[in-house]
Design an enzyme around this catalytic site. Sequence first.
Site, PDB file in Angstrom:
ATOM      1  N   ASP A 339       0.860  -1.179   0.000  1.00 44.81           N
ATOM      2  CA  ASP A 339       0.000   0.000   0.000  1.00 44.81           C
ATOM      3  C   ASP A 339       0.891   1.222   0.000  1.00 44.81           C
ATOM      4  O   ASP A 339       2.057   1.134   0.354  1.00 44.81           O
ATOM      5  CB  ASP A 339      -0.794   0.065   1.319  1.00 44.81           C
ATOM      6  CG  ASP A 339      -1.928  -0.908   1.332  1.00 44.81           C
ATOM      7  OD1 ASP A 339      -2.195  -1.495   0.288  1.00 44.81           O
ATOM      8  OD2 ASP A 339      -2.534  -1.078   2.403  1.00 44.81           O
ATOM      9  N   ASP A 643      -5.111  -3.633   4.789  1.00 43.49           N
ATOM     10  CA  ASP A 643      -5.642  -3.239   6.086  1.00 43.49           C
ATOM     11  C   ASP A 643      -7.146  -3.426   6.237  1.00 43.49           C
ATOM     12  O   ASP A 643      -7.631  -3.615   7.325  1.00 43.49           O
ATOM     13  CB  ASP A 643      -5.241  -1.794   6.408  1.00 43.49           C
ATOM     14  CG  ASP A 643      -5.404  -0.887   5.210  1.00 43.49           C
ATOM     15  OD1 ASP A 643      -6.308  -1.140   4.406  1.00 43.49           O
ATOM     16  OD2 ASP A 643      -4.629   0.080   5.073  1.00 43.49           O
ATOM     17  N   ASP A 647      -9.511  -6.636   2.000  1.00 48.43           N
ATOM     18  CA  ASP A 647      -8.157  -7.066   1.650  1.00 48.43           C
ATOM     19  C   ASP A 647      -7.914  -8.521   2.060  1.00 48.43           C
ATOM     20  O   ASP A 647      -6.951  -9.144   1.611  1.00 48.43           O
ATOM     21  CB  ASP A 647      -7.109  -6.190   2.348  1.00 48.43           C
ATOM     22  CG  ASP A 647      -7.042  -4.799   1.744  1.00 48.43           C
ATOM     23  OD1 ASP A 647      -7.390  -4.675   0.551  1.00 48.43           O
ATOM     24  OD2 ASP A 647      -6.655  -3.855   2.435  1.00 48.43           O
TER      25      ASP A 647
HETATM   26  P1  ATP Z   1      -3.460   2.919   0.016  1.00 47.97           P
HETATM   27  O1  ATP Z   1      -4.172   1.782  -0.618  1.00 47.97           O
HETATM   28  O2  ATP Z   1      -2.142   3.187  -0.583  1.00 47.97           O
HETATM   29  O3  ATP Z   1      -3.442   2.920   1.496  1.00 47.97           O
HETATM   30  P2  ATP Z   1      -5.383   5.033  -0.018  1.00 47.97           P
HETATM   31  O4  ATP Z   1      -5.425   5.144   1.439  1.00 47.97           O
HETATM   32  O5  ATP Z   1      -5.220   6.269  -0.808  1.00 47.97           O
HETATM   33  O6  ATP Z   1      -4.248   4.158  -0.544  1.00 47.97           O
HETATM   34  P3  ATP Z   1      -8.126   4.335  -0.037  1.00 47.97           P
HETATM   35  O7  ATP Z   1      -8.219   4.392   1.420  1.00 47.97           O
HETATM   36  O8  ATP Z   1      -8.801   3.267  -0.797  1.00 47.97           O
HETATM   37  O9  ATP Z   1      -6.653   4.273  -0.516  1.00 47.97           O
HETATM   38  O10 ATP Z   1      -8.636   5.738  -0.558  1.00 47.97           O
HETATM   39  C1  ATP Z   1      -8.902   5.960  -1.923  1.00 47.97           C
HETATM   40  C2  ATP Z   1      -9.332   7.395  -2.134  1.00 47.97           C
HETATM   41  O11 ATP Z   1     -10.532   7.639  -1.448  1.00 47.97           O
HETATM   42  C3  ATP Z   1      -8.340   8.410  -1.623  1.00 47.97           C
HETATM   43  O12 ATP Z   1      -7.392   8.755  -2.592  1.00 47.97           O
HETATM   44  C4  ATP Z   1      -9.226   9.581  -1.276  1.00 47.97           C
HETATM   45  O13 ATP Z   1      -9.426  10.384  -2.424  1.00 47.97           O
HETATM   46  C5  ATP Z   1     -10.537   8.936  -0.892  1.00 47.97           C
HETATM   47  N1  ATP Z   1     -10.663   8.848   0.557  1.00 47.97           N
HETATM   48  C6  ATP Z   1      -9.855   8.181   1.398  1.00 47.97           C
HETATM   49  N2  ATP Z   1     -10.269   8.281   2.665  1.00 47.97           N
HETATM   50  C7  ATP Z   1     -11.386   9.038   2.640  1.00 47.97           C
HETATM   51  C8  ATP Z   1     -12.308   9.510   3.633  1.00 47.97           C
HETATM   52  N3  ATP Z   1     -12.175   9.212   4.910  1.00 47.97           N
HETATM   53  N4  ATP Z   1     -13.334  10.267   3.228  1.00 47.97           N
HETATM   54  C9  ATP Z   1     -13.488  10.558   1.947  1.00 47.97           C
HETATM   55  N5  ATP Z   1     -12.675  10.142   0.978  1.00 47.97           N
HETATM   56  C10 ATP Z   1     -11.628   9.409   1.286  1.00 47.97           C
END
Ligand code: ATP
Length: 911
Positions: A339, A643, A647
């Site tokens: 990630d 996480d 997954d």
């Molecule tokens: P990784 O997989 O590398 O941990 P990540 O944390 O960016 O990546 P996700 O958690 O799936 O992956 O988030 C994807 C997208 O969703 C983010 O790029 C963001 O734009 C949006 N996002 C993440 N968290 C929130 C939230 N709490 N509220 C609204 N949008 C969110």
Amino acid sequence: MNEAWRDQARSATPDWHARPAEAVAEHWTVAPESGLDEPEVTRRRERHGPNRLPEAKPRSALSRFLAQFRNLLIYVLLGAALITALLGHWVDTAVILGVVLVNAVIGFVQEGKAEDALRAIRDMLSARAMVRREGRQYTLPAEDLVPGDIVLLQAGDRVPADMRLWRARGLQIEEAALTGESVAQEKVTEPVAGEAVLGDRLGMAYSGTLVTHGQGTGIVVGTGADTEIGRISRLVSQVETLTTPLLRQMATFSRWLTGAVLGLAALIFLFGTLWRGMAPGESFMTVVGLAVAVIPEGLPAILTVTLAIGVQRLAGRQAIIRRLPVVETLGSLGVICSDKTGTLTRNEMMVRSLVTGAGHCTVEGEGYRPRGGFRRGDETLDPACHPWLTRLLRAGLLCNDATLEGSDGDWQVHGDPMEGALITAALKGGLEADDERAANPRTDLIPFDAEHKFMATLHHDHRGQAFVYVKGAPEAVLRACQAVWGEQGEEVLDPEAWEGHIEALAADGQRVLAVACKAMPSHAQEVDFADVESGLVLLGLLGLIDPPREEAIRAVADCRAAGIRVKMITGDHAGTARAIAGQLHLANADEVITGQQLERMDDDALARRVGEVDVYARVSPEHKLRLVTLLQAQGAIVAMTGDGVNDAPALKRADVGIAMGRKGTEAAKEAAEMVIADDNFASIVRAVEQGRTVYDNLKKAIVFLLPINGGEAISILIAVLFGLTLPITPVQILWVNMVSSVALAMALAFEATEPDAMRRPPRPADEAMISSFLLWRIALVAALMAAGVFGIFRLALAEGASLEEARTYAVNTLVLMEIFYLFSVRFLRTPSLTWERMFNSRAAILAVAVVALLQLTFTYAPFMNHFFDTRPVDFVHGVEIVLIGVGLFAVLEVEKLWLRRAAGRHRSDGG
Ligand code: ATP
């Protein structure tokens, strides 16, 4: 807690599911909006005890010690002791029994080490729970919960106690642990009939079950043994053993060898008595000698200790091993899929840029500290004078589940760090978090999930207006926007221009969020997906910085050197992912495959690209499974981090599933083989290094011990075949095998990582541990040891030494050769003879000192002379013995040099 009390409690309050949630809250005197206060929590904890299931009593030390005697080898030795006693060889009987005792002690200590290692990793894995107390949210160890606590549940959590649900939002719980039903149950908050069975109590969430979807809040009604699961299983006995496939193979090998040796021993006994006409007593002693010579008694214990030390060292480096065989798999890892957020990056977010209908702004400041201004070009903005700015900041503050706490220096986020950053930005803009929340209470929400990539909240203000705030991945939000809020209110939205803004922020490595709002009918009490699919007004884009971790950049470089390919698999935007991949220096940071492209590609097309492309953006968890499967199909041994609940399949499928200790859900941790306590990519790479070390050390222990047994066996066989006197008596061999060899081999468990451990390619998964090179080495050393032992023995006899003296020389020669061999085996292919390498292992030096002391006692102490039939060694012979040890070392150094030269020639020949 006593039984009577528990029964009474149970009969008095059995029907939480049949009562309205309000009545349950009243019963436990708690206000669900604020939770219990600390003094009350303390009182309840004293009364109800910790929220922990009673553990099975650990085995007593005595029973653990006695268990050491339940072992085939011990039976053989005890049999030998009995027969020697019958034959009247009392001293031999005593020595054999002594050795059996020493062996049991070693086994006992070794098992203690193994249990310590397992306990340490178990303790590091204790579950956590999100609780509301005194109006604030905390993440606490689940053990601290008390009845009446208000617990927040979300997808991926293991329910930490029995609770009556107060709120449920799309909440689904899989209750297989209790009911055996593996389909998740949709939960509601209404009471059900009193007689409803467990699976039908829709208003309850039971300890040990798994939240698969949605969010909820519950009032704890039962903790520890007072939970349903506590009633079913009063005791959770965690009987585990410390073992891996390799160790199991070696244990089978040892057992098999013991059996074969016993058969062979019987044959030799017959051969000796019938053919050579030896006296049965003498022949029996020879056979016992042969048996104990061939069986590597210490090997299983040494291997377990090596593994236990490896597991402990891994835990010290933040890697908690949940399934032990993974220690071996780590060494053959070829691809790590990681990630991005929080693993490769720091996850200390800060809003750096705002793009609104009224222009671009930069936000000043550092970290979560709410100090810093807003600048638009050269102009410093006063947020109070710019409603478009306050509106955006307020939306970010309210569409938010995190809390920010702290004072001057130290600011901490409880919840999602990105949401914490939005709070900081709002505070910088002069908003007061509590006031805003009070003025615009939230009535409903659509929680964030990685699939839809946005979150929405419904609010009502005190003028009777209702509105929804939406924040999420820009493409998910922008799609539903019909206008944008500018300096003069709503303006026309030009999607292409906004795409450009998004790309520009992403290309700078910023994480982009879009924030929008929509007015709702004032009576609206719920928000649905349909409400946020169209008609939104865009308030702006937020660009957050989350720089790569310095140590992750170094770890990526280490992976390169170690022949491991790092792939970044993120939910983030392609542009952001590419920029961060560039900063991390991934092998191929230019090409990105997005989730959308992935959907369109069939397996063949993807299989062709998957080896080459290192960056995958906007992927959802299901894609991870496909990526792992395709990489594995190409023969790679794959690690995958994760996480969330979704997954879990990919983590299970990967050869090494790695869950994040901090941000990971319980579901992910349970599916994983390894948990990284600090969520840091560098810890994964250190775990790989440690995995390679453990494997190397296991190999060294085997390569160290086998030739000793081999050398002894050859010496005895020669003696039997040629009708010569045994150069070492059976009890002396026992001494060497179970005392000197074990003490020396123990040092190998503590061997440090070899300097080139992370500079060689991963070990092929199907590679045999004992390669032809190692077989040759074992044979060579065995032959040299036999030659040394036999040589000095025959020479001494020829010079007129007594049989006892000659045997004492032979035993000491064997031990000295072992000592020198220990230094040689620490470096299998490279020279051992450098000042640093000879003295850089404290464990080795300590082991040698101990063995030297033991050997001096063995040789010079009168009682040892009596038991082992040894005689003091004079100076000249002492020097001779040491020289033979040095000789073995020298031969092996020359052999290493010769092999390296040959390998060099081979390479320069183009082979
Ligand atoms: P990784 O997989 O590398 O941990 P990540 O944390 O960016 O990546 P996700 O958690 O799936 O992956 O988030 C994807 C997208 O969703 C983010 O790029 C963001 O734009 C949006 N996002 C993440 N968290 C929130 C939230 N709490 N509220 C609204 N949008 C969110």
